[in-house]
Design an enzyme around this catalytic site. Structure first.
Site, mmCIF file in Angstrom:
data_model
loop_
_atom_site.group_PDB
_atom_site.id
_atom_site.type_symbol
_atom_site.label_atom_id
_atom_site.label_comp_id
_atom_site.label_asym_id
_atom_site.label_seq_id
_atom_site.Cartn_x
_atom_site.Cartn_y
_atom_site.Cartn_z
ATOM 1 N N SER A 89 8.403 7.869 -2.607
ATOM 2 C CA SER A 89 9.231 6.978 -1.762
ATOM 3 C C SER A 89 10.630 7.352 -1.802
ATOM 4 O O SER A 89 11.389 6.880 -0.811
ATOM 5 C CB SER A 89 8.978 5.698 -2.327
ATOM 6 O OG SER A 89 9.284 5.652 -3.751
ATOM 7 N N HIS A 134 4.414 8.804 3.598
ATOM 8 C CA HIS A 134 4.959 7.572 2.755
ATOM 9 C C HIS A 134 4.580 6.337 3.259
ATOM 10 O O HIS A 134 4.686 5.808 4.355
ATOM 11 C CB HIS A 134 6.384 7.457 2.570
ATOM 12 C CG HIS A 134 7.075 6.375 2.175
ATOM 13 N ND1 HIS A 134 8.187 5.639 2.256
ATOM 14 C CD2 HIS A 134 6.756 5.833 0.763
ATOM 15 C CE1 HIS A 134 8.438 4.686 1.474
ATOM 16 N NE2 HIS A 134 7.593 4.789 0.475
ATOM 17 N N GLU A 151 5.534 6.561 7.213
ATOM 18 C CA GLU A 151 6.673 7.754 7.532
ATOM 19 C C GLU A 151 6.137 9.164 7.118
ATOM 20 O O GLU A 151 5.701 9.013 6.041
ATOM 21 C CB GLU A 151 8.015 7.179 6.875
ATOM 22 C CG GLU A 151 8.577 6.092 6.851
ATOM 23 C CD GLU A 151 9.594 5.773 5.906
ATOM 24 O OE1 GLU A 151 10.610 5.122 6.160
ATOM 25 O OE2 GLU A 151 9.540 6.260 4.837
ATOM 26 N N ASN A 192 13.196 3.090 3.019
ATOM 27 C CA ASN A 192 14.083 2.978 1.680
ATOM 28 C C ASN A 192 15.462 3.131 1.627
ATOM 29 O O ASN A 192 16.223 2.529 0.910
ATOM 30 C CB ASN A 192 13.109 3.532 0.681
ATOM 31 C CG ASN A 192 12.054 2.981 0.091
ATOM 32 O OD1 ASN A 192 11.638 1.795 0.368
ATOM 33 N ND2 ASN A 192 11.080 3.771 -0.351
HETATM 34 N N1 3HC Z 1 -5.115 -3.712 -1.230
HETATM 35 C C1 3HC Z 1 -6.186 -4.161 -0.019
HETATM 36 N N2 3HC Z 1 -6.139 -5.518 0.291
HETATM 37 C C2 3HC Z 1 -5.402 -6.340 0.086
HETATM 38 C C3 3HC Z 1 -4.566 -5.961 -0.832
HETATM 39 C C4 3HC Z 1 -4.490 -4.693 -1.478
HETATM 40 N N3 3HC Z 1 -3.299 -4.504 -2.385
HETATM 41 N N4 3HC Z 1 -3.922 -7.345 -1.228
HETATM 42 C C5 3HC Z 1 -4.317 -8.323 -0.279
HETATM 43 N N5 3HC Z 1 -5.377 -7.823 0.166
HETATM 44 C C6 3HC Z 1 -6.289 -8.285 1.214
HETATM 45 C C7 3HC Z 1 -7.147 -9.291 0.544
HETATM 46 O O1 3HC Z 1 -8.283 -9.350 0.751
HETATM 47 C C8 3HC Z 1 -6.511 -10.612 1.330
HETATM 48 O O2 3HC Z 1 -7.264 -11.702 1.685
HETATM 49 P P1 3HC Z 1 -8.001 -12.671 0.582
HETATM 50 O O3 3HC Z 1 -6.671 -13.068 -0.479
HETATM 51 O O4 3HC Z 1 -8.370 -13.566 1.433
HETATM 52 O O5 3HC Z 1 -9.097 -11.919 -0.272
HETATM 53 C C9 3HC Z 1 -5.767 -10.264 2.394
HETATM 54 O O6 3HC Z 1 -5.551 -8.751 2.173
HETATM 55 C C10 3HC Z 1 -4.655 -11.034 2.747
HETATM 56 O O7 3HC Z 1 -3.583 -10.891 1.842
HETATM 57 P P2 3HC Z 1 -2.650 -12.230 1.718
HETATM 58 O O8 3HC Z 1 -3.312 -13.355 2.130
HETATM 59 O O9 3HC Z 1 -1.896 -12.097 0.632
HETATM 60 O O10 3HC Z 1 -1.866 -11.455 2.883
HETATM 61 P P3 3HC Z 1 -0.440 -12.189 3.516
HETATM 62 O O11 3HC Z 1 -0.657 -12.705 4.828
HETATM 63 O O12 3HC Z 1 0.137 -13.229 2.713
HETATM 64 O O13 3HC Z 1 0.453 -10.853 3.747
HETATM 65 C C11 3HC Z 1 1.831 -9.049 2.872
HETATM 66 C C12 3HC Z 1 0.662 -10.218 2.374
HETATM 67 C C13 3HC Z 1 1.232 -8.263 3.827
HETATM 68 C C14 3HC Z 1 1.926 -8.558 1.376
HETATM 69 C C15 3HC Z 1 2.892 -9.948 3.423
HETATM 70 O O14 3HC Z 1 3.313 -11.015 2.498
HETATM 71 C C16 3HC Z 1 4.014 -8.864 3.453
HETATM 72 O O15 3HC Z 1 4.320 -8.396 4.537
HETATM 73 N N6 3HC Z 1 5.149 -8.843 2.714
HETATM 74 C C17 3HC Z 1 6.235 -7.791 2.512
HETATM 75 C C18 3HC Z 1 5.671 -6.854 2.016
HETATM 76 C C19 3HC Z 1 6.556 -5.419 2.014
HETATM 77 O O16 3HC Z 1 7.735 -5.574 2.457
HETATM 78 N N7 3HC Z 1 6.153 -4.245 1.416
HETATM 79 C C20 3HC Z 1 6.905 -3.276 1.642
HETATM 80 C C21 3HC Z 1 7.537 -2.886 0.063
HETATM 81 S S1 3HC Z 1 8.610 -1.495 0.057
HETATM 82 C C22 3HC Z 1 7.705 -0.371 -0.404
HETATM 83 O O17 3HC Z 1 6.410 -0.360 -0.398
HETATM 84 C C23 3HC Z 1 8.167 1.101 -0.410
HETATM 85 C C24 3HC Z 1 7.983 1.888 -1.621
HETATM 86 O O18 3HC Z 1 8.362 3.215 -1.615
HETATM 87 C C25 3HC Z 1 8.648 1.279 -2.706
#
Ligand code: 3HC
Length: 285
Positions: free
Chosen positions: A120, A141, A153, A191
């Site tokens: 990342s 990424h 990415e 990032n």
């Molecule tokens: N893997 C696979 N499937 C998953 C999962 C995972 N880790 N987590 C959840 N799911 C599935 C589950 O089956 C879940 O359904 P269920 O609860 O009925 O079993 C389904 O996906 C939907 O989950 P949620 O109800 O939690 O989904 P939401 O609609 O609430 O969305 C989210 C969750 C997509 C995480 C949303 O809250 C979001 O977009 N958050 C922002 C996340 C973000 O910004 N991420 C980027 C971080 S930065 C990064 O990653 C960069 C790195 O380099 C550090």
């Protein structure tokens, strides 16, 4: 262009497990490597669970689930990756372990195989330099949680060939992702913007004397974020954010990139967010 049939994933933690799930769902034979068979089995069970949820929600048929699960093989032996056309690395976010792994993969994998890193914030160019085939090394990424976040990415390092970029773009598209390509600069695209922004959010906790709950309510409802910054850092992992922020600070010397003191304290106390059960928030189960 190399035809990709078999994908290797090194490290089946939150990111690698999600990437392996994407690979089996997209129809690739997938080999996931973990340090112990127990970790490999646990990752396979998590993937199986998420695919079951998709069947229950009508997003996948039971047959498609079975076929996807059957495409996943887990191993502790890197030598198995001699069969892979593409390997995606998702191990700890530190340069030296990644460089050591890429040197190993370079020895094991066919010369035409593409080696990708999910780093990342580290330099893909420096990781590629540990191999004798830097033209076949590329950044892929993904964002956490990888199966849900629509972006990947594709990072072209200093010596990455257009052919290797094309392979990564093709696989990212087959994973169903929005694909953007960029050059190997600190933090790439997202990032570069998100890490200093999250750091600013965490500094506001102390400056404005607000609670994590209040900060999250503010950013969700005042800025339209899908989740608040404290919940997001807990999801990403406190340690992962600290590593990324330190790497970006080392590369840019921009003080906004440096991890806030408060986050270092939480990290040093072993509170790593959701995965350890406690970070800014406490999690059940
Ligand atoms: N893997 C696979 N499937 C998953 C999962 C995972 N880790 N987590 C959840 N799911 C599935 C589950 O089956 C879940 O359904 P269920 O609860 O009925 O079993 C389904 O996906 C939907 O989950 P949620 O109800 O939690 O989904 P939401 O609609 O609430 O969305 C989210 C969750 C997509 C995480 C949303 O809250 C979001 O977009 N958050 C922002 C996340 C973000 O910004 N991420 C980027 C971080 S930065 C990064 O990653 C960069 C790195 O380099 C550090």
């Amino acid at each position: 262009m190399t035809e990709i049939r078999t994908i290797g994933v090194v490290g089946l933690g939150a990111m690698g497990g999600g990437i392996a799930q994407l690979a089996v769902e997209a129809g690739y034979e997938t080999i996931g490597r973990e340090v112990t068979q127990e970790f490999g089995d646990a990752a396979a069970a998590r993937i199986g669970h998420f695919l079951t949820r998709k069947v229950e929600k009508g997003q996948l048929t039971a047959d498609e689930r079975e076929a996807a699960v059957a495409r996943l093989e887990t191993t502790t032996d890197l030598e198995e990756f001699a069969r892979c056309d593409l390997v995606i690395e998702a191990i700890i976010e530190e340069l030296e372990p990644k460089r050591a792994l890429f040197a190993e993969l370079d020895r094991i994998c066919r010369p035409d195989a593409v080696l990708a890193t999910n780093t990342s914030a580290l330099s893909v160019t420096e990781i590629a330099a540990a191999t004798t085939r830097p033209e076949r090394v590329v950044g892929m990424h993904f964002f956490n949680p990888a199966p849900l976040m629509p972006l990947v990415e594709i990072v072209q390092a200093e010596l990455t060939s257009e052919a290797a970029v094309a392979v990564a773009v093709e696989v990212g598209s087959r994973f169903g992702k929005e694909v953007v390509t960029c050059h190997d600069t600190p933090g790439f695209i997202v990032n570069r913007v998100l890490i200093p922004l999250l750091n600013d959010c965490l500094r506001v906790l102390d400056e404005a004397r607000v609670t994590p709950e209040a900060l999250d309510v503010a950013m969700k409802n005042g800025a339209g974020w899908p989740m608040g910054p404290c919940a997001l850092v807990d999801l990403v992992g406190i340690d992962v954010h600290v590593h990324a922020a330190e790497a970006l600070y080392a590369l840019t010397r921009d003080p906004r990139m440096a991890p806030p003191a408060r986050l270092m304290t939480i990290n040093n106390a072993g509170l790593l967010g959701r995965k350890s059960g406690r970070g800014f928030y406490t999690y059940e189960g």
